[in-house]
Motif scaffolding. Structure first.
Motif, short mmCIF file in Angstrom:
data_model
loop_
_atom_site.label_atom_id
_atom_site.label_comp_id
_atom_site.label_asym_id
_atom_site.label_seq_id
_atom_site.Cartn_x
_atom_site.Cartn_y
_atom_site.Cartn_z
N ASP A 292 0.83 -1.21 0.00
CA ASP A 292 0.00 0.00 0.00
C ASP A 292 0.87 1.26 0.00
N LEU A 293 1.88 1.28 0.85
CA LEU A 293 2.77 2.44 0.91
C LEU A 293 3.58 2.55 -0.38
N GLY A 294 4.05 1.43 -0.90
CA GLY A 294 4.79 1.44 -2.15
C GLY A 294 3.98 2.02 -3.29
N ARG A 295 2.71 1.64 -3.39
CA ARG A 295 1.83 2.18 -4.44
C ARG A 295 1.61 3.68 -4.25
N LEU A 296 1.44 4.09 -2.99
CA LEU A 296 1.26 5.52 -2.72
C LEU A 296 2.49 6.30 -3.18
N LEU A 297 3.67 5.82 -2.81
CA LEU A 297 4.90 6.52 -3.18
C LEU A 297 5.10 6.54 -4.69
N LYS A 298 4.71 5.47 -5.35
CA LYS A 298 4.80 5.43 -6.81
C LYS A 298 3.88 6.49 -7.42
N ALA A 299 2.67 6.61 -6.87
CA ALA A 299 1.72 7.62 -7.36
C ALA A 299 2.20 9.03 -7.05
N LYS A 300 2.88 9.18 -5.95
CA LYS A 300 3.39 10.49 -5.52
C LYS A 300 4.44 11.01 -6.50
N GLY A 301 5.26 10.10 -7.03
CA GLY A 301 6.26 10.49 -8.02
C GLY A 301 7.50 11.10 -7.37
#
Length: 181
Positions: A156-165
């Motif tokens: 979940d955190l990995g996906r968030l950080l990926k979306a954050k850019g």
């Protein structure tokens, strides 16, 4: 076939409990969950709401069963796309769990993750990130790095950080997602 039979049996059980003035919260929640699993959100919602109401009346606002019903209704509302209605329920569950169970209890950590996912879905990545980080830290401390709950929060955190850019977020995202899989 199994799903239709399950719904029929649960509906009959609920009717019997109502007739005999028994506690219905468990059966309401189970029937609502079955309907939710089948994507019948509009049928599940009144049952979830009733389960929460019954739990509040019979157990009180701070009981684990009531908080579970609150969380279940919140997730149903998320599934329906009503993030605004889900948020106060999930926040209340987190607040009471923090107060009654502490910050490192599995239910509290799950609530942190739930709100983090809700905020991510709303596009509020800045508010979601600290909750997901706190939930991940707590899961690592209490369950270790390889537990399925820890790995789920890593994803979940990995996906968030990926979306954050951004380069730093991308590198951390890649590390978390690789470690979680």
């Amino acid at each position: 076939y199994r799903d239709a039979l399950s719904l029929e049996l649960l509906s009959a059980r609920l009717q019997t409990e109502r007739t005999n003035d028994e506690d219905t919260s468990f059966t309401l929640g189970t029937l609502a969950s079955e309907l939710q699993t089948q994507g019948k959100y509009d049928e599940a919602e009144p049952l979830c709401r009733e389960a929460l109401e019954v739990s509040r009346e019979s157990l009180g606002d701070r009981h684990l069963g009531t908080l579970g019903s609150m969380n279940n209704l919140g997730w149903l509302l998320i599934d329906k796309g009503d993030l605004a209605a889900a948020e106060p329920l999930l926040r209340e569950a987190l607040e009471v769990r923090r107060e009654t169970l502490g910050d490192r209890h599995p239910h509290t950590l799950a609530s942190m993750n739930n709100i983090g996912l809700l905020l991510t879905a709303k596009g509020d990545l800045a508010a979601a990130e600290p909750l997901l980080r706190e939930a991940l830290e707590g899961r690592r401390e209490t369950l270790g790095d390889r537990h399925s709950s820890t790995l789920r929060i890593m994803r979940d955190l990995g996906r968030l950080l990926k979306a954050k850019g951004g380069d730093l977020a991308a590198a951390e995202s890649e590390t978390l997602l690789r470690e979680a899989n």
